[in-house]
Design a protein around this motif. Structure first.
Motif, short mmCIF file in Angstrom:
data_model
loop_
_atom_site.label_atom_id
_atom_site.label_comp_id
_atom_site.label_asym_id
_atom_site.label_seq_id
_atom_site.Cartn_x
_atom_site.Cartn_y
_atom_site.Cartn_z
N TYR A 138 0.89 -1.27 0.20
CA TYR A 138 0.17 0.00 0.02
C TYR A 138 0.91 1.35 -0.04
CZ TYR A 138 -3.32 3.55 1.39
OH TYR A 138 -4.17 4.71 1.62
N LEU A 139 2.08 1.45 0.80
CA LEU A 139 2.91 2.27 0.74
C LEU A 139 3.39 2.63 -0.54
CD1 LEU A 139 4.74 1.86 4.27
CD2 LEU A 139 2.99 3.58 3.63
N ALA A 140 3.69 1.41 -1.56
CA ALA A 140 4.23 1.60 -2.70
C ALA A 140 3.18 2.64 -3.66
CB ALA A 140 4.32 0.57 -3.45
N LEU A 148 8.56 8.24 -10.60
CA LEU A 148 8.58 7.00 -11.49
C LEU A 148 8.85 7.09 -12.78
CD1 LEU A 148 6.53 4.76 -9.01
CD2 LEU A 148 8.97 4.99 -8.78
N PHE A 149 8.08 7.90 -13.48
CA PHE A 149 8.05 8.11 -14.97
C PHE A 149 9.40 8.06 -15.39
CE2 PHE A 149 8.48 12.75 -14.94
CZ PHE A 149 9.10 12.97 -16.30
N ILE A 150 10.58 8.60 -15.09
CA ILE A 150 11.77 8.68 -15.65
C ILE A 150 12.42 7.33 -15.57
CG2 ILE A 150 14.16 9.69 -15.63
CD1 ILE A 150 12.83 12.34 -14.55
N PRO A 173 0.00 -0.69 -14.23
CA PRO A 173 -0.49 -1.44 -12.86
C PRO A 173 0.63 -1.05 -11.90
CG PRO A 173 -0.36 -2.69 -14.81
CD PRO A 173 0.08 -1.44 -15.24
N THR A 174 1.85 -0.21 -12.21
CA THR A 174 2.54 0.23 -10.90
C THR A 174 2.05 0.98 -10.20
OG1 THR A 174 3.23 2.01 -12.38
CG2 THR A 174 4.58 0.10 -12.52
N PHE A 179 -2.96 -0.26 -4.82
CA PHE A 179 -4.27 0.22 -4.06
C PHE A 179 -5.26 -0.95 -4.24
CE2 PHE A 179 -8.33 2.02 -4.08
CZ PHE A 179 -8.29 2.68 -2.88
N CYS A 180 -5.22 -1.59 -5.32
CA CYS A 180 -6.53 -2.87 -5.56
C CYS A 180 -6.11 -4.00 -4.50
CB CYS A 180 -6.38 -3.22 -7.08
SG CYS A 180 -6.90 -1.86 -8.16
#
Length: 303
Positions: A138-140, A148-150, A173-174, A179-180
């Protein structure tokens, strides 16, 4: 004797007793209007005004859009379909719409598959440290996409998927899976574990239990996670802007901003029409499954 026994203030007492309930009733009704109906009306107006503004702008001709002195900005005098016609026939909007739909559906299916397996393993297998693993997942989700996009862009280029919608299906999905997974963990807690124990005694495997017992009971939770994944995939902007360059491969949120704005000229009618048409699939999706969405969130939070 009877008249003399009646107190002098008896009529006043009866009037006070008669007026008091009416005053209390009026006070209660006024308080209810102030504390409930007025805030609710303001909330509805604030919530629905953007959609009303998009609708008005989409059907308003340019002569009314750019001449506010002689036209009411909140009303349409001469409705027109020119903006929608321009959007559908003079741009690649239908292609953008299908690309967005394919990316959203693909990312949702991949995220639901991964989240279901992860949530079932964390909640039902009961290994040591499973709670900390669930918290770490969840913390991710809280990591900002702008960070993250770079590195993700570097991986997409190395895999040869740059400027391909398939890159978005793999990247979304990252932020969808964490959350799911957390949502499904909370919903799996509401399913009695005794059902699985009985199936284990009868010789069923874990995959059979998941497929035939747990998943049918977790349909509301799966629908809720699917709605969440589909909505975020449909509205995502940063990754779609960074990984897609071709005009015909762009998604709707990126395309209507980059293709309908030329220099400092904003095609407001087409922009609002594209935003309005782009929000309809999500609204329709919510309208069909809103009951499952609320029930699954309730089941996840109460645990």
């Amino acid at each position: 004797m009877t008249d003399a026994a009646i107190p002098a203030d008896a009529p006043a007492t009866r009037n006070t007793a008669t007026v008091a309930p009416e005053a209390m009733h009026w006070d209660s009704r006024a308080r209810r209007v102030v504390t409930l109906y007025v805030p609710l009306a303001l909330f509805v107006i604030i919530l629905l005004f953007p959609f009303y503004w998009m609708t008005v702008t989409s059907f308003k001709p340019n002569a009314e859009l750019y001449n506010l002195r002689e036209n009411n900005p909140f009303w349409i005098n001469s409705p027109t379909l020119d903006h929608i016609r321009h959007l559908l026939f003079n741009t690649a909007y239908p292609r953008w719409l299908w690309t967005t739909m394919g990316v959203a559906v693909g990312a949702t299916v991949l995220s639901l598959f991964s989240s279901t397996l992860a949530a079932y393993a964390i909640q039902r297998l009961r290994f040591r440290g499973s709670q900390y693993v669930g918290l770490a997942i969840y913390l991710a989700y809280l990591v900002p996409p702008s960070i993250l996009f770079i590195p993700l862009a570097t991986m997409v280029v190395q895999l040869g998927l740059f400027d391909s919608p398939f890159a978005l299906i793999l990247v979304y999905p990252t932020f969808l899976v964490p959350f799911c997974t957390w949502l499904l963990i909370g919903y799996f807690k509401s399913i009695p574990y005794e059902l699985e124990e009985c199936a284990l005694i009868d010789g069923a495997s874990r995959l059979q239990i998941l497929r035939q017992i747990t998943l049918p009971l977790a349909v509301p939770g799966l629908i809720s996670a699917g709605i969440f994944s589909f909505t975020l995939s449909w509205n995502e902007f940063i990754y779609a802007l960074a990984f897609i360059q071709s005009s015909e491969k762009k998604t709707v949120p990126v395309a209507i901003l980059t293709e309908l704005v030329t220099g400092d000229v904003y095609q407001w009618g087409a922009l609002m029409a594209g935003s309005l048409l782009g929000s309809l699939p999500v609204a329709i999706f919510y309208s069909f499954f809103v009951d499952y969405y609320v029930s699954s969130l309730t089941g996840a939070v109460k645990e």
